[in-house]
Structure formats: structure tokens, C-alpha cells
Write a protein that holds these residues in place. Structure first.
Motif, mmCIF file in Angstrom:
data_model
loop_
_atom_site.group_PDB
_atom_site.id
_atom_site.type_symbol
_atom_site.label_atom_id
_atom_site.label_comp_id
_atom_site.label_asym_id
_atom_site.label_seq_id
_atom_site.Cartn_x
_atom_site.Cartn_y
_atom_site.Cartn_z
ATOM 1 N N ARG A 116 38.197 32.397 42.430
ATOM 2 C CA ARG A 116 39.115 33.391 42.990
ATOM 3 C C ARG A 116 39.420 34.471 41.948
ATOM 4 N NH1 ARG A 116 43.899 29.739 45.080
ATOM 5 N NH2 ARG A 116 42.652 27.911 44.531
ATOM 6 N N ALA B 294 44.190 46.511 46.838
ATOM 7 C CA ALA B 294 45.429 45.939 47.371
ATOM 8 C C ALA B 294 45.480 46.022 48.889
ATOM 9 C CB ALA B 294 46.638 46.647 46.768
ATOM 10 N N SER B 295 44.753 46.980 49.452
ATOM 11 C CA SER B 295 44.798 47.180 50.906
ATOM 12 C C SER B 295 43.766 46.349 51.658
ATOM 13 C CB SER B 295 44.584 48.665 51.223
ATOM 14 O OG SER B 295 43.246 49.057 50.943
ATOM 15 N N MET C 207 55.981 44.582 44.550
ATOM 16 C CA MET C 207 55.475 43.209 44.497
ATOM 17 C C MET C 207 55.448 42.688 43.070
ATOM 18 S SD MET C 207 52.448 42.926 47.344
ATOM 19 C CE MET C 207 51.558 44.365 46.809
ATOM 20 N N SER D 131 57.331 39.512 41.442
ATOM 21 C CA SER D 131 56.535 38.348 41.020
ATOM 22 C C SER D 131 57.079 37.767 39.732
ATOM 23 C CB SER D 131 55.071 38.764 40.830
ATOM 24 O OG SER D 131 54.944 39.625 39.731
ATOM 25 N N ASP E 285 42.739 36.385 46.630
ATOM 26 C CA ASP E 285 43.922 35.536 46.519
ATOM 27 C C ASP E 285 45.072 36.431 46.035
ATOM 28 O OD1 ASP E 285 45.802 33.953 44.672
ATOM 29 O OD2 ASP E 285 44.783 32.354 45.772
ATOM 30 N N ARG E 286 46.145 36.523 46.819
ATOM 31 C CA ARG E 286 47.189 37.496 46.534
ATOM 32 C C ARG E 286 47.894 37.280 45.187
ATOM 33 N NH1 ARG E 286 47.134 42.481 48.409
ATOM 34 N NH2 ARG E 286 49.194 43.420 48.586
ATOM 35 N N PRO E 287 48.355 36.051 44.875
ATOM 36 C CA PRO E 287 49.003 35.856 43.567
ATOM 37 C C PRO E 287 48.080 36.178 42.393
ATOM 38 C CG PRO E 287 49.521 34.029 45.023
ATOM 39 C CD PRO E 287 48.456 34.825 45.696
ATOM 40 N N GLN F 245 42.750 43.412 53.260
ATOM 41 C CA GLN F 245 43.331 42.172 53.771
ATOM 42 C C GLN F 245 42.293 41.049 53.815
ATOM 43 O OE1 GLN F 245 46.611 41.834 54.423
ATOM 44 N NE2 GLN F 245 46.798 43.941 53.660
ATOM 45 N N PHE G 57 45.571 38.346 42.458
ATOM 46 C CA PHE G 57 45.424 39.795 42.406
ATOM 47 C C PHE G 57 46.641 40.449 41.750
ATOM 48 C CE2 PHE G 57 46.110 44.037 44.211
ATOM 49 C CZ PHE G 57 44.954 44.663 43.759
ATOM 50 N N LEU G 58 47.836 39.974 42.069
ATOM 51 C CA LEU G 58 49.046 40.536 41.465
ATOM 52 C C LEU G 58 49.068 40.289 39.958
ATOM 53 C CD1 LEU G 58 51.815 39.658 44.086
ATOM 54 C CD2 LEU G 58 50.637 41.826 43.745
#
Length: 408
Positions: A265, A296-297, A396, A400, A303-305, A299, A307-308
């Protein structure tokens, strides 16, 4: 064909094609990284920059003149300004990068010939990269942007390795895990050694059939690596699955969610970021800040966490981003401020209409009393129409709490 020659800066003459100093690019006085020298003022600025050597391209300009010009006087090493990486750290990172380039080029050559992979040599290189990132991530993160189009395939491996180490550190992983992530990133694309060069280097978009051939590289790399006893399982996993997507639409196995390992990931994010920000035969590289906004756009892709955490590692305006300041000046982002991602250290320029730099200054936008700030990405209308993406990224990241625990 490009033919580069290293000469003393004092030997630079009008008519030569300047291709960069023999040193870190973020400290140069020029806006462009390479250009035909047309004016004596350009030579004067080059001599005043404090470098001993530079590179010229003898295919695009004249060769070294026989009459040797005045030599550049010795200068003291400048102190780091505005919190930027020191010259010695940048020089160390550049030497590491050049060594890594040669090592990786040889690795791909050996793989194409079906020869044995020197796993220990790979681990040793990754350890050096991990040490450099731990010492000063900004230095190597700035230098990995120095790619030529024809060098992309193997320099991509070095870049993804570096990005994986930086991301692992941001996620709070220990030194062992950081090196594991780096090794996985370094070897993730070795399968491209078995893809025909005419497809890898094609100057136009790939046909559907050619794209299917490219999509074989994870399996080809996996088959090659699994033949060596010293290659860890996590490296094999990343090699095979770095193109999987969280929503299951990736390849080759259409894994989704926690079916995809943490390292894979992470590699998915690092691989895409370096790919879209790099110059390719068929497209220009995207601006780093724009790349994060677009990613970021998407969808269901990342994996969001993770990526952040990647955004936190690089900053909303990553090193190499071109921005417009409220003062009207254009600036290059050269160092991150991890306390406030919107206020990095930048090198601000005042330029003429022909993009000739007439003044430059390093500014820490987070310094007390500093009133200048980033207004937008320079020359990008895209940001104005997608400003909500930047705003949401900032919100975001503020919400976080890193380091974090990642499931799986």
C-alpha cells in the motif's frame, strides 16, 4: 545524443550549453537547469555561485575553448540559510545519488541478462539511503528529482526507495522497518528489465496491447526475484502487488483493502507520485503540489491513512513545487516545515519577461515576522478551480494524528 563534459566554471564561455553545476541544484542562481549561454552576465553569475565545476553539453553548444579563462577564486563554504540543508549534506546526498544511479543501472543490466542479483549490495545501498533520509530527508528528496527522460526506469527505483523510507519514518516505523520498506521500494520495478526497451521508452502513448505487456512487469519481477534465496518475502510481495488498488480495481490480483500488505500500500503511493512528477517520453511531469492534489481526488486508489502520511512526509507543497507568493514573486520550494505544511522554506525569484533571474532570496515562510506567504501554484489555473482539494488536504492533515497504526 547528449554528450556532457565537466569543466571548471572559470572556463565557461558564451556559446556553450550549460547543463548544471557539479553540486546541488537548489543553490544555483539560475531559474533554468540547462540553457545556451548567450550573455557575459550569465557567466558572471555562474562564477559568483561558488562552484568549482559545471557541466556543458557539447552536442548543443561549443566545446571547451583552447584559451583557458580566469579560474574561479576559492570561496568559503556558505552557511545553511533559512533552515535549508547544508552544502555538505547536499553534496553527500548527491554523491550517494550518483553511486546509486550506477549501482541500479548495473542491477537492471544484470537482470536483463538473467544473471544473479547481488542482494547484499542492494541492502547496503538501501541502508545508505535510509541513513541519509534519517539525517536530513530534504537533501535526498530534493536530489531524486534530478532525472533525465532516458534515465527514468532505473532512477525511479532510487526515488521510490527514498520515498518509502521517508514515508515509513512518518508512519512511526522503526529503523528495521524503514530499511525493509526501502528495499521493497528499490526492487519493486525490477520486472521492467524484462520489458522491451522500445515499449518502455516509446515517445507516444502505449497501445492497448503494449499496455498489457507493461502490466506483466510485476509478475516478471516476482518470478526473477523468487529465484534468489536472499530476497525477503515482503520484497516479493511489493514487487508483485504495488499496482493493486484499495477498491480492488488494480492488477495483477485485484486485491483490495487489507488483502494488500502495508508495504505494498505504501509502494502504490510512492510509485505513482514519482511516476506522475517525472518527465516521460510521452508526457511532461506534473507539478509536485498538483500531483498530491490530484492523487487525493482519486477515490478507491490509495489507502487513505497512508496517503495522508505521505502528504505529511512531503508537505502540501513538496520540494520542487513552483509557487506564487503574495508578494508577486515566483518561488521554488526547497525545504519542508512539518509544523505548518503551508509554510515551507522557498527560494524566491524576481525574473525578467525572458525568465532571466535578476534577484533571488531564500525565505522561511514560518519565520517570526515573515509576512509573505504562498498565494497559489505558479502558472497553474488548475489550483484555482480545485482549491477545495488543497483546503481539504490541509484540514485532513491537521486532524490526523501521526504516527498511526495501519491495519493489516
Amino acid at each position: 545524443m547528449t554528450r556532457l563534459k565537466k569543466i571548471e566554471v572559470g572556463q565557461l564561455s558564451v556559446g556553450m550549453y550549460f547543463s548544471g553545476f557539479d553540486g546541488a541544484w537548489i543553490d544555483t542562481p539560475f531559474w533554468r537547469t540547462s540553457f545556451l549561454v548567450r550573455k557575459a552576465s550569465e557567466i558572471a553569475r555562474a562564477r559568483a555561485a561558488g562552484y568549482t565545476y559545471c557541466w556543458i553539453d557539447t552536442d548543443q553548444g561549443i566545446d571547451l575553448v583552447s584559451a583557458e579563462a580566469d579560474r574561479l577564486p576559492e570561496t568559503e563554504e556558505p552557511e545553511a540559510a533559512g533552515g535549508t540543508s547544508s552544502r555538505s549534506e547536499l553534496d553527500d546526498a548527491l554523491r550517494l545519488y550518483e553511486n546509486a544511479k550506477q549501482t541500479t543501472q548495473q542491477m537492471f543490466k544484470q537482470a536483463r541478462l538473467g544473471k544473479t542479483l547481488d542482494v547484499e549490495n542492494c541492502k547496503s545501498l538501501v541502508e545508505e539511503i535510509a541513513t541519509s533520509v534519517a539525517r536530513d530527508s530534504n537533501a535526498l528528496l530534493s536530489i531524486i528529482r534530478l532525472k533525465r527522460v532516458d534515465e527514468y526506469t532505473y532512477l525511479h527505483s532510487i526515488a521510490v526507495c527514498t520515498l518509502m523510507v521517508a514515508l515509513a519514518r512518518t508512519l512511526g516505523m522503526d529503523d528495521i522497518a524503514c530499511k525493509e520498506a526501502g528495499l521493497a521500494g528499490y526492487l519493486h520495478d525490477v520486472g521492467k528489465a524484462f520489458i522491451p526497451l522500445e515499449i518502455l521508452n516509446k515517445p507516444d502513448r502505449l497501445s492497448e496491447q503494449e499496455y498489457k505487456i507493461i502490466q506483466r512487469h510485476p509478475a516478471l519481477g516476482y518470478d526473477y526475484l523468487k529465484g534468489f534465496s536472499g530476497v525477503p518475502d515482503y520484497v516479493l510481495d511489493v514487487c508483485l502487488h504495488h499496482h493493486e488498488k484499495i477498491d480492488g480495481s488494480g492488477y495483477p490480483s485485484r486485491h483490495q483493502g487489507n488483502q494488500i500488505s502495508v508495504y505494498s500500500r505504501m509502494a502504490a503511493v510512492c510509485d505513482v507520485y514519482d511516476a506522475v512528477t517525472s518527465e516521460r517520453p510521452y508526457k511532461s511531469g506534473w507539478d509536485p503540489a498538483e500531483s498530491l492534489s490530484r492523487m487525493a481526488s482519486w477515490q478507491g486508489h490509495f489507502d487513505r491513512p497512508i496517503f495522508l502520511a505521505f502528504v505529511k512526509a512531503l508537505g502540501i507543497y513538496p520540494i520542487g513545487s513552483i509557487v506564487k507568493l503574495q508578494s508577486g514573486r515566483t518561488a521554488l520550494v526547497i525545504r519542508q516545515n512539518h509544523v505548518d505544511l503551508t509554510k515551507p522554506v522557498v527560494k524566491a525569484f524576481v525574473t525578467t519577461p525572458s525568465i532571466e533571474v535578476v534577484e533571488s532570496e531564500i525565505i522561511d515562510l514560518s519565520a517570526p515576522g515573515q509576512t509573505d506567504a504562498i498565494a497559489e501554484r505558479s502558472g497553474q489555473d488548475w489550483l484555482k478551480s480545485n482549491g477545495l482539494v488543497i483546503d481539504s488536504l490541509k484540514a485532513m492533515m491537521e486532524a490526523s494524528d501521526l504516527p498511526m497504526r495501519i491495519s493489516g
